[in-house]
Design a protein around this motif. Structure first.
Motif, mmCIF file in Angstrom:
data_model
loop_
_atom_site.group_PDB
_atom_site.id
_atom_site.type_symbol
_atom_site.label_atom_id
_atom_site.label_comp_id
_atom_site.label_asym_id
_atom_site.label_seq_id
_atom_site.Cartn_x
_atom_site.Cartn_y
_atom_site.Cartn_z
ATOM 1 N N LEU A 152 0.829 -1.204 0.000
ATOM 2 C CA LEU A 152 0.000 0.000 0.000
ATOM 3 C C LEU A 152 0.863 1.253 0.000
ATOM 4 C CD1 LEU A 152 -2.724 -1.109 2.577
ATOM 5 C CD2 LEU A 152 -2.923 -1.082 0.087
ATOM 6 N N ARG A 156 0.969 4.282 -2.806
ATOM 7 C CA ARG A 156 0.808 5.711 -2.510
ATOM 8 C C ARG A 156 1.973 6.513 -3.087
ATOM 9 N NH1 ARG A 156 -0.244 3.298 2.981
ATOM 10 N NH2 ARG A 156 -2.512 3.000 3.074
ATOM 11 N N VAL A 205 -11.351 -1.007 -3.619
ATOM 12 C CA VAL A 205 -10.043 -0.842 -2.989
ATOM 13 C C VAL A 205 -9.982 -1.551 -1.641
ATOM 14 C CG1 VAL A 205 -8.470 0.876 -1.988
ATOM 15 C CG2 VAL A 205 -9.523 1.291 -4.223
ATOM 16 N N LYS A 209 -7.302 -4.469 -0.409
ATOM 17 C CA LYS A 209 -6.475 -4.322 0.786
ATOM 18 C C LYS A 209 -6.619 -5.522 1.710
ATOM 19 C CE LYS A 209 -6.559 0.749 1.199
ATOM 20 N NZ LYS A 209 -6.974 1.868 2.083
ATOM 21 N N GLU A 235 -6.249 4.949 -3.514
ATOM 22 C CA GLU A 235 -6.921 5.541 -2.361
ATOM 23 C C GLU A 235 -7.348 6.973 -2.668
ATOM 24 O OE1 GLU A 235 -4.777 3.264 1.413
ATOM 25 O OE2 GLU A 235 -4.090 5.241 0.802
#
Length: 260
Positions: A152, A156, A205, A209, A235
């Motif tokens: 994750l 990002r 999403v 996750k 995100e």
């Protein structure tokens, strides 16, 4: 937020540019997608190839500032691969080479020295086959053991690399759908793949996750880490998904989806 290496500022430095994931394409990564590798079996994946071409068309239409290709990799192929990096299918009995992105735009000596992992080589072939994307292209190889939190975080960081980022995410589902599959038959494989296809087809999403890392490893689902990189990148982007293809030829789950 943007990384220190790639600050999201205008040319004049006067304001911060919006940073977002504007589109994503999800494709499987078997070398058999390349007709020269599949040889006589090539027609069996014609529908998958056509769906991949459609998904890449979505990326092109999004007009990204940067395309990042993410795929599973063994130890030697993990990390960033600059545009211009080369790969080949010689390990699969075919003397065919590919290049990630456009020729002549590679940066640094590592471009010539570090070969693309197979998943990114397949992506390079798909991009070339589809006519390419009019944007700089970079690759990111991720390992199966990579912790979801780190996946994750990587996503990002990728989403902050430019004002408009698109992802091409390579990865296969379970390899346990039939007795002839690479991982033999496992009754958990079909429901796992169905949930992955649902999540990818709806841009869920949260569901990506929450994928069970241990189960994905047991089912030999090589796409788990790349899909969770996608989840991190998406995100707050509020993208919608479309499932373009889902099947399990050779006992391996393959999914093609587009997010816009």
């Amino acid at each position: 937020m943007a990384s220190a290496r790639f600050p999201a500022v205008s040319a004049a430095g006067a304001r911060t540019l919006p940073i977002m994931l504007v589109a994503a394409a999800v494709c499987p990564c078997p070398p058999l997608l390349v007709p020269e590798v599949a040889s006589g079996a090539a027609p069996e994946l014609d529908a998958a190839r056509a769906a991949c071409t459609d998904a890449l068309g979505v990326l092109s239409a999004a007009r990204p500032d940067l395309l990042v290709v993410v795929g599973p990799a063994e130890q030697s192929g993990r990390g960033v691969h600059a545009e211009g990096a080369r790969g080949s299918f010689r390990a699969f009995g075919v003397d065919l080479g590919v290049r990630l992105g456009r020729a002549g735009r590679g940066r640094g000596p590592e471009v010539a020295d570090r070969e693309l992992p197979p998943s990114l080589a397949v992506a390079a072939w798909l991009l070339e086959h589809a006519g390419g994307i009019d944007a700089p292209v970079e690759g990111l190889g991720v390992g199966d053991p990579l912790d979801p939190v780190l996946c994750l975080d990587a996503g990002r960081e990728v989403a902050g690399r430019a004002g408009r980022v698109a992802l091409l995410v390579m990865g296969d589902g379970s390899a346990c759908r039939t007795v002839k599959a690479p991982g033999y038959l496992d009754e958990r494989a079909e429901p796992f793949d169905a949930e992955v296809a649902r999540a990818l087809g709806t841009a869920d999403v949260a569901a990506l996750k929450a994928l069970d890392t241990g189960l994905a490893h047991e089912l030999k689902a090589a796409g788990r880490a790349p899909w969770q990189v996608l989840a991190g990148a998406a995100e707050g982007a509020s993208l919608t998904g479309e499932l373009l293809y889902e099947d399990a030829p050779y006992g391996v789950g393959y999914v093609v989806a587009a997010w816009t």
